[in-house]
Design a protein around this motif. Sequence first.
Motif, PDB file in Angstrom:
ATOM      1  N   HIS A   1     -12.435   3.669  -0.821  1.00  0.00           N
ATOM      2  CA  HIS A   1     -11.404   4.477  -1.460  1.00  0.00           C
ATOM      3  C   HIS A   1      -9.969   3.972  -1.271  1.00  0.00           C
ATOM      4  O   HIS A   1      -9.076   4.419  -1.989  1.00  0.00           O
ATOM      5  N   ILE A   2      -9.705   3.095  -0.294  1.00  0.00           N
ATOM      6  CA  ILE A   2      -8.337   2.628  -0.087  1.00  0.00           C
ATOM      7  C   ILE A   2      -8.043   1.488  -1.067  1.00  0.00           C
ATOM      8  O   ILE A   2      -8.719   0.453  -1.054  1.00  0.00           O
TER       9      ILE A   2
ATOM     10  N   LEU B   1      -8.996  -5.602   4.692  1.00  0.00           N
ATOM     11  CA  LEU B   1      -9.207  -4.302   5.336  1.00  0.00           C
ATOM     12  C   LEU B   1     -10.461  -4.332   6.198  1.00  0.00           C
ATOM     13  O   LEU B   1     -10.456  -3.820   7.328  1.00  0.00           O
TER      14      LEU B   1
ATOM     15  N   LEU C   1      -3.294   4.565   6.520  1.00  0.00           N
ATOM     16  CA  LEU C   1      -4.728   4.670   6.243  1.00  0.00           C
ATOM     17  C   LEU C   1      -5.240   6.065   6.583  1.00  0.00           C
ATOM     18  O   LEU C   1      -6.020   6.654   5.810  1.00  0.00           O
TER      19      LEU C   1
ATOM     20  N   LEU D   1       0.815  -1.223   0.000  1.00  0.00           N
ATOM     21  CA  LEU D   1       0.000   0.000   0.000  1.00  0.00           C
ATOM     22  C   LEU D   1       0.845   1.268   0.000  1.00  0.00           C
ATOM     23  O   LEU D   1       0.439   2.291  -0.571  1.00  0.00           O
TER      24      LEU D   1
ATOM     25  N   MET E   1      -4.016   8.569   3.973  1.00  0.00           N
ATOM     26  CA  MET E   1      -4.740   8.473   2.713  1.00  0.00           C
ATOM     27  C   MET E   1      -6.149   9.038   2.831  1.00  0.00           C
ATOM     28  O   MET E   1      -6.694   9.583   1.860  1.00  0.00           O
ATOM     29  N   ALA E   2      -6.735   8.943   4.028  1.00  0.00           N
ATOM     30  CA  ALA E   2      -8.054   9.535   4.243  1.00  0.00           C
ATOM     31  C   ALA E   2      -7.994  11.058   4.206  1.00  0.00           C
ATOM     32  O   ALA E   2      -8.943  11.715   3.760  1.00  0.00           O
TER      33      ALA E   2
ATOM     34  N   THR F   1      -9.515   3.886  12.774  1.00  0.00           N
ATOM     35  CA  THR F   1      -8.426   2.925  12.618  1.00  0.00           C
ATOM     36  C   THR F   1      -7.654   2.911  13.922  1.00  0.00           C
ATOM     37  O   THR F   1      -7.380   3.969  14.488  1.00  0.00           O
TER      38      THR F   1
ATOM     39  N   LEU G   1     -13.228   4.330   3.938  1.00  0.00           N
ATOM     40  CA  LEU G   1     -11.979   3.590   3.776  1.00  0.00           C
ATOM     41  C   LEU G   1     -12.159   2.414   2.818  1.00  0.00           C
ATOM     42  O   LEU G   1     -11.339   2.182   1.918  1.00  0.00           O
TER      43      LEU G   1
ATOM     44  N   SER H   1       0.289   5.158  -1.550  1.00  0.00           N
ATOM     45  CA  SER H   1       0.074   6.336  -0.707  1.00  0.00           C
ATOM     46  C   SER H   1       1.118   7.409  -0.963  1.00  0.00           C
ATOM     47  O   SER H   1       0.806   8.606  -0.964  1.00  0.00           O
TER      48      SER H   1
END
Length: 562
Positions: A203-204, A211, A242, A142, A245-246, A232, A200, A146
Amino acid sequence: MSTFEQTVPAFSHLNTDWHSINWNQCHQQVRGLQVRIAKATKDRQWRKVKYLQRMLVRSFSAKLIAVKRVTENTGKKTPGVDGKTWNTPAEKQAAVPQLKRTGYKPKPLKRVNIPKANGKTRPLGIPTMLDRAMQALYLLALEPVSETTADHHSYGFRPMRSTADAIRQTHIVLCRHDTAQWVLEGDIKGCFDNISHDWLLAHIPMDKLILRKWLNAGYMEKGRFNPTNAGTPQGGIISPVLANMALDGLNNELESYFGMKNSRQGKENKVNYVRYADDFVITGSSRELLEMQVKPVVEAFMARRGLTLSPEKTLVTHIAEGFDFLGQNVRRFGDKVLVKPSKKNLNAFLSKIRDTIKENKALPAWQMINILNPQIRGWVNYHRHVAAKSIFNSVDHYIWQALWKWCKRRHPHHGARWVKQKYFRHMENRDWVFSDLNPEGKIVVLRRAVETPIKRHVKIRGDANPFDPADECYFEERLERVWRNTHQGKEKMRIIWKRQQMCCPMCKQHITHETGWHIHHILERHKGGDDRLSNLVMLHPNCHRQLHSIVSGSQTGGLYEA
């Protein structure tokens, strides 16, 4: 074979001796996939990203690195709810085959509360070792995404970035005479605890099944299970990424409303955004712009992610009044913007020094020095890039006063002259140097804050990506700059220079201060190379540029043959 290559036995999927693993080979394989993931992300080829991520998390090398990471970090001895830790090579070796998607079910987190500076507590969730390793594995897949999609001026929980970069960028956008005069200080209320699970999952770009299992794992507190409906967990290896990225995307949204930096609209509004984790500042040309236009945009952006701004910490301030950000105070004095250690941060440090001295009344002086020196070094190094010289002087005076009281309290029946002669020496044209002999007969001297030179931090380039081969030379230059400014780094460069017999391996000519030099990684970072001396050489600047212009790896392979 190159003289800089390691000759470590290869490993097998079926029979792996932990101490015979070729870690260099593991990192090369994983890094190669990460570079491909970053490139596919940059090209917006999301199906290819998904395919490469799946390939990486199934990689035996990636699983080894994941286990290695969780068994070597600071939390390696802290068990989760199952009470297990992986301490022996056999346990680490046995853990690798367990890192698989099929049949995986994470256990609840172990909830502990750690105190915060304001007297409140922060909940921390501790996963089991298996869950930590699975998170570390999927983080390898990931993180290239990111880093490629991140806001350029986001600096928290990202590789190669620090608080110094965030502070420097804040100073840059405020220091010129025609820049913004108002600042929105933003703080997200319970960021880690309130991020929307639905957002999450939508969109992740990672395995949604895995997840969802992590997000719904729940936690155990006081022997009772508690479900998690949002957020999280703080304590999970993948949680900071995470959260980042949010929060990424706000910079682009602000630019869409208030104009790009170099556009006419952007120059009028002067909206600039700098974020470190969940703390951020946004500049603006007026209070009305920030309160009536910028703040609603930010609130709407956060609301889509299930987040809200903290009312008591989200303020609009004029630069002449100053504001605190990441332990620093940014304020305009006349026509200059100065960054200094904040009063809150300074008082917290002095309080820690005072408590340390009071709690160790009976320690020998040399032990007291050994306790205080790391505290002083850590605080001073954090603030060494800002206008802190006068404050460093004040800190030294405060510590001297506290130690003088400590010395006199220990010897109430002796005069001041006797106490001074026992604890303070005259060294290098300085009097009143607090020092003592340790049991080995060496003089231990108290570190002075003011001895640390003030050097402006060179901020990382906003779009620099450690997974992009095009930025390899840039990160090598940053490494060299760091080494030039530290005694340890200078010693490393001297070792490399002598090992090469003071010559450039490319042109075979001498390397001197007049010719200059660059540090080069034999195995590039984006291919899994590290900063060990065996992987570094010194080249002339032009030779370095010439080498990076050679595309074929086979052309570079013979440059360092013995």
